[in-house]
Write an enzyme that holds these catalytic residues in place. Structure first.
Site, PDB file in Angstrom:
ATOM      1  N   ASP A   1       0.818  -1.213   0.000  1.00 55.01           N
ATOM      2  CA  ASP A   1       0.000   0.000   0.000  1.00 55.01           C
ATOM      3  C   ASP A   1       0.852   1.263   0.000  1.00 55.01           C
ATOM      4  O   ASP A   1       1.988   1.262   0.473  1.00 55.01           O
ATOM      5  CB  ASP A   1      -0.871   0.043   1.269  1.00 55.01           C
TER       6      ASP A   1
ATOM      7  N   HIS B   1       3.826  -2.247   3.117  1.00 56.73           N
ATOM      8  CA  HIS B   1       3.865  -0.925   2.493  1.00 56.73           C
ATOM      9  C   HIS B   1       5.168  -0.788   1.702  1.00 56.73           C
ATOM     10  O   HIS B   1       6.230  -1.154   2.207  1.00 56.73           O
ATOM     11  CB  HIS B   1       3.772   0.169   3.559  1.00 56.73           C
TER      12      HIS B   1
HETATM   13 ZN   LIG Z   1      -2.696   3.195   3.109  1.00 55.37          ZN
END
Ligand SMILES: [Zn+2]
Length: 258
Positions: free
Chosen positions: A75, A220
């Site tokens: 993400d 991430h």
């Molecule tokens: Zn996010």
């Protein structure tokens, strides 16, 4: 099933019963307070825990998968770190899904191009990932999501079907917006907490403990620590005969519109 609708049904039935009862006997005011507080707690839990499917159906894993297959998701990119993530994925011949923030796509279109050219899937993760996202009204949410879809489409030539809500938070407005945009909502069941735990070994250990067939890992592509945790994870996956598959394969869905 614990969801928004059932919570409201139970709440209003209990509220009606308490009101009815109060015509006949003295009902303590704190019972009403307790009822409102309980509803509030259930709703906050439901909106912050995407695997509960409280407001909407989100794919968080494939519970029927028996084989040691998992999907990796990243993400908040594209980001300079995405390039290192791509290198590690290539080294282990693994394909992942990148949930991109629209304004980062505007900043790093060439990185997104590389993500796509290396065979990874791209999903929508809002335009600005604002802390206020969950307070936007439906129309603004639809606009945000469509704007990011268009940015991704400009580079990939395809419209993504996948959306991951910022912070994994859902609510009635997001549900209504997604009814318009028609995305599949993708959650996770293996949260690495790589944005919170500032130690790659601990991040990796956490994933190792949670990994199971059909799982979706949330990472991430925004820090070196995540890149290093990914490398350890992919080594572990190889040694333990797990297989990294795409979200399309794991969930039997289409990542892009035909
Ligand atoms: Zn996010």
């Amino acid at each position: 099933m614990l969801n928004y609708r059932n919570t409201n049904i139970v709440f209003f039935v209990l509220l009606a019963l308490l009101l009815l009862l109060s015509f006949f006997v003295k009902v303590n005011w704190w019972l009403f307070l307790l009822l409102f507080v309980a509803r509030f707690i259930v709703i906050i839990t439901g909106s912050t825990q995407i695997p509960l499917n409280f407001f909407l159906k989100a794919y968080c894993n494939n519970p029927l998968e028996k084989e040691k297959k998992v999907a990796l998701t990243f993400d908040d990119g594209p980001h300079e770190m995405t390039l290192l993530v791509l290198d590690v994925l290539k080294k282990y011949n693994a394909k992942a899904t990148f949930f991109c923030i629209g304004k980062n796509v505007e900043k790093h279109p060439e990185i997104l191009k590389k993500v796509i050219s290396e065979g990874h899937i791209v999903g929508n993760h809002s335009y600005d990932h604002s802390r206020l996202f969950d307070f936007y009204r439906k129309d603004r949410l639809v606009e945000e999501i469509a704007k990011t879809d268009a940015l991704i489409e400009k580079i990939s030539g395809k419209k993504t079907n996948l959306f991951r809500p910022p912070f994994g938070v859902t609510n009635p407005s997001i549900k209504r917006a997604l009814e318009v945009t028609k995305h599949h909502v993708i959650g996770w069941n293996i949260r690495s907490l790589d944005g919170i735990i500032k130690n790659e070994k601990l991040v990796f250990n956490r994933i190792k403990k949670l990994i199971s067939p059909g799982g979706i890992v949330l990472l991430h592509d925004t820090s070196l620590q995540s890149v290093n945790a990914l490398e350890q994870l992919l080594q572990f996956i190889e040694e333990n005969k797990y297989k990294v598959v795409s979200l399309e394969e794991l969930l039997d869905i289409k990542a892009y519109e035909d």
